[in-house]
Design a protein around this motif. Structure first.
Motif, short mmCIF file in Angstrom:
data_model
loop_
_atom_site.label_atom_id
_atom_site.label_comp_id
_atom_site.label_asym_id
_atom_site.label_seq_id
_atom_site.Cartn_x
_atom_site.Cartn_y
_atom_site.Cartn_z
N GLU A 163 -66.15 44.86 -37.82
CA GLU A 163 -66.40 44.62 -36.31
C GLU A 163 -66.93 43.00 -36.08
O GLU A 163 -67.24 42.37 -37.11
CB GLU A 163 -67.71 45.32 -36.09
CG GLU A 163 -67.56 46.85 -35.88
CD GLU A 163 -68.89 47.50 -35.83
OE1 GLU A 163 -69.91 46.89 -35.79
OE2 GLU A 163 -68.86 48.89 -35.75
N ARG A 164 -66.78 42.69 -34.85
CA ARG A 164 -66.94 41.41 -34.57
C ARG A 164 -68.66 41.29 -34.88
O ARG A 164 -69.45 41.88 -34.05
CB ARG A 164 -66.62 40.96 -33.17
CG ARG A 164 -66.82 39.57 -32.84
CD ARG A 164 -66.20 38.45 -33.64
NE ARG A 164 -64.81 38.07 -33.18
CZ ARG A 164 -64.66 36.77 -33.79
NH1 ARG A 164 -65.06 36.26 -34.69
NH2 ARG A 164 -63.13 36.44 -33.32
N ALA A 165 -69.00 40.20 -35.23
CA ALA A 165 -70.69 39.91 -35.43
C ALA A 165 -71.06 39.30 -34.17
O ALA A 165 -70.33 38.52 -33.72
CB ALA A 165 -71.16 39.25 -36.61
N ASP A 166 -72.33 39.37 -34.06
CA ASP A 166 -73.00 38.71 -32.85
C ASP A 166 -72.83 36.98 -32.87
O ASP A 166 -72.92 36.46 -32.04
CB ASP A 166 -74.36 38.95 -32.75
CG ASP A 166 -74.67 40.57 -32.34
OD1 ASP A 166 -73.57 41.03 -31.92
OD2 ASP A 166 -75.61 41.04 -32.53
N ALA A 167 -73.17 36.70 -34.43
CA ALA A 167 -73.04 35.16 -34.58
C ALA A 167 -71.58 34.46 -34.51
O ALA A 167 -71.31 33.57 -34.72
CB ALA A 167 -73.68 34.89 -35.81
N GLY A 168 -70.68 35.39 -34.07
CA GLY A 168 -69.20 34.84 -34.10
C GLY A 168 -68.43 35.10 -35.30
O GLY A 168 -67.28 34.80 -35.44
N GLY A 169 -69.05 35.50 -36.45
CA GLY A 169 -68.34 35.79 -37.53
C GLY A 169 -67.99 37.33 -37.62
O GLY A 169 -67.68 37.89 -36.49
N TRP A 170 -67.91 37.90 -38.67
CA TRP A 170 -67.26 39.43 -38.70
C TRP A 170 -68.44 39.93 -39.72
O TRP A 170 -69.32 39.61 -40.26
CB TRP A 170 -66.07 39.33 -39.71
CG TRP A 170 -65.03 38.86 -38.62
CD1 TRP A 170 -64.49 37.60 -38.84
CD2 TRP A 170 -64.47 39.26 -37.52
NE1 TRP A 170 -63.59 37.36 -37.89
CE2 TRP A 170 -63.58 38.48 -37.28
CE3 TRP A 170 -64.32 40.70 -37.18
CZ2 TRP A 170 -62.65 38.82 -36.12
CZ3 TRP A 170 -63.53 40.82 -36.07
CH2 TRP A 170 -62.64 39.95 -35.69
N GLN A 171 -68.22 41.32 -39.36
CA GLN A 171 -69.30 42.42 -40.13
C GLN A 171 -68.51 43.48 -40.38
O GLN A 171 -67.52 44.06 -39.89
CB GLN A 171 -70.54 42.48 -39.43
CG GLN A 171 -70.56 43.27 -38.27
CD GLN A 171 -71.82 43.66 -37.44
OE1 GLN A 171 -72.84 43.25 -38.05
NE2 GLN A 171 -71.85 44.88 -36.64
N ILE A 172 -68.88 44.13 -41.59
CA ILE A 172 -68.31 45.55 -42.01
C ILE A 172 -69.61 46.61 -41.98
O ILE A 172 -70.57 46.10 -42.37
CB ILE A 172 -67.72 45.31 -43.48
CG1 ILE A 172 -67.28 46.74 -43.87
CG2 ILE A 172 -68.80 44.85 -44.25
CD1 ILE A 172 -66.36 46.51 -45.03
N VAL A 173 -69.50 47.57 -41.23
CA VAL A 173 -70.20 48.73 -41.08
C VAL A 173 -70.06 49.89 -41.81
O VAL A 173 -68.84 50.35 -41.76
CB VAL A 173 -70.68 49.08 -39.59
CG1 VAL A 173 -71.73 50.22 -39.33
CG2 VAL A 173 -70.75 47.65 -38.81
N TRP A 174 -70.99 50.39 -42.79
CA TRP A 174 -70.68 51.55 -43.44
C TRP A 174 -71.91 52.39 -43.85
O TRP A 174 -72.88 52.16 -43.20
CB TRP A 174 -70.34 51.33 -45.01
CG TRP A 174 -71.26 50.80 -45.68
CD1 TRP A 174 -71.71 51.34 -46.79
CD2 TRP A 174 -71.61 49.44 -45.68
NE1 TRP A 174 -72.70 50.58 -47.59
CE2 TRP A 174 -72.40 49.28 -47.07
CE3 TRP A 174 -71.43 48.18 -45.18
CZ2 TRP A 174 -73.28 48.15 -47.53
CZ3 TRP A 174 -72.15 47.16 -45.60
CH2 TRP A 174 -73.01 47.12 -46.40
N SER A 175 -71.64 53.74 -43.94
CA SER A 175 -72.64 54.40 -44.66
C SER A 175 -72.36 55.09 -45.98
O SER A 175 -71.29 55.21 -46.46
CB SER A 175 -72.57 55.90 -43.81
OG SER A 175 -73.66 56.79 -44.06
N ASP A 176 -73.53 55.04 -46.76
CA ASP A 176 -73.36 55.53 -48.12
C ASP A 176 -73.57 56.86 -48.38
O ASP A 176 -73.63 57.40 -49.44
CB ASP A 176 -74.41 54.75 -48.79
CG ASP A 176 -74.09 53.22 -49.50
OD1 ASP A 176 -72.94 53.03 -49.39
OD2 ASP A 176 -75.03 52.52 -49.55
N ALA A 177 -73.29 57.74 -47.33
CA ALA A 177 -73.39 59.32 -47.43
C ALA A 177 -72.12 59.62 -48.02
O ALA A 177 -71.07 59.05 -47.85
CB ALA A 177 -73.36 59.77 -45.92
#
Length: 188
Positions: free
Chosen positions: A124-138
């Motif tokens: 995903e695009r991060a708020d600060a202009g960089g990138w982020q990865i979103v996950w769940s450890d389920a």
């Protein structure tokens, strides 16, 4: 002329995008190509595309006197590497595997192991202009396994990063059998 320049000029001149150049032992020269991104439709490299690029590259490399014993031109496959900013834009919302150059250390605040460098999640695009990865450890649900509707879902975690912090990023190889696709994070 440098190998990178010869290959890039030839591949882009034919209307393709150069993804990767790899030289292996034994003189193998492996070139990975893709079609330019068109957000209106999804396109894939086929055998005819690879043949066309191979023929043109053989000619161009011979003219430049580049040494190689075997030339291999292929598509990026289901685990396509992400290198440039436009690759990240193109595959935002897809599941990716990210490897950082350095472990998280204390910056993770105890949320993940301090020596962890590899993550799989949704890009995903991060708020600060960089990138982020979103996950769940389920843990993954096994086929046919019943899941209680009362069970609390595992919390989502996010990791922001810049392209300079990455050692490697690739699309996660998700195989789609008979039209059954895994549900995206947050999808019900």
């Amino acid at each position: 002329m440098a190998l990178q320049d010869i290959v890039e000029q030839t591949v882009t001149g034919l209307g393709y995008e150069l993804v990767e150049i790899e030289r292996s032992a034994g003189g193998l020269l492996r070139i990975t190509i893709d079609l330019p991104w068109d957000p209106k439709r999804e396109q894939f490299v086929n055998v005819e595309d690879c043949e066309k690029v191979t023929r043109q590259l053989q000619f161009a490399l011979e003219v430049e006197g580049t040494e190689y014993s075997r030339l291999e031109v292929s598509s990026p496959g289901i685990d396509r590497p992400l290198r440039k900013e436009q690759d990240f834009e193109r595959f935002a919302g897809h599941e990716v595997d990210v490897t950082l150059k350095a472990p998280m250390g204390a910056a993770a605040g105890g949320q993940v192991a301090p020596n962890r460098k590899k993550f799989r999640g949704t890009l995903e695009r991060a708020d600060a202009g960089g990138w982020q990865i979103v996950w769940s450890d389920a843990p993954a649900v096994k086929p046919g396994q019943k899941v209680s509707k009362k069970r609390e879902p595992a919390p989502l975690q996010a990791l922001g990063f810049t392209l300079d912090e990455l050692k490697e990023a690739r699309l996660a190889p998700v195989v789609d059998f008979k039209g059954r696709r895994p549900k995206a994070v947050g999808e019900s």
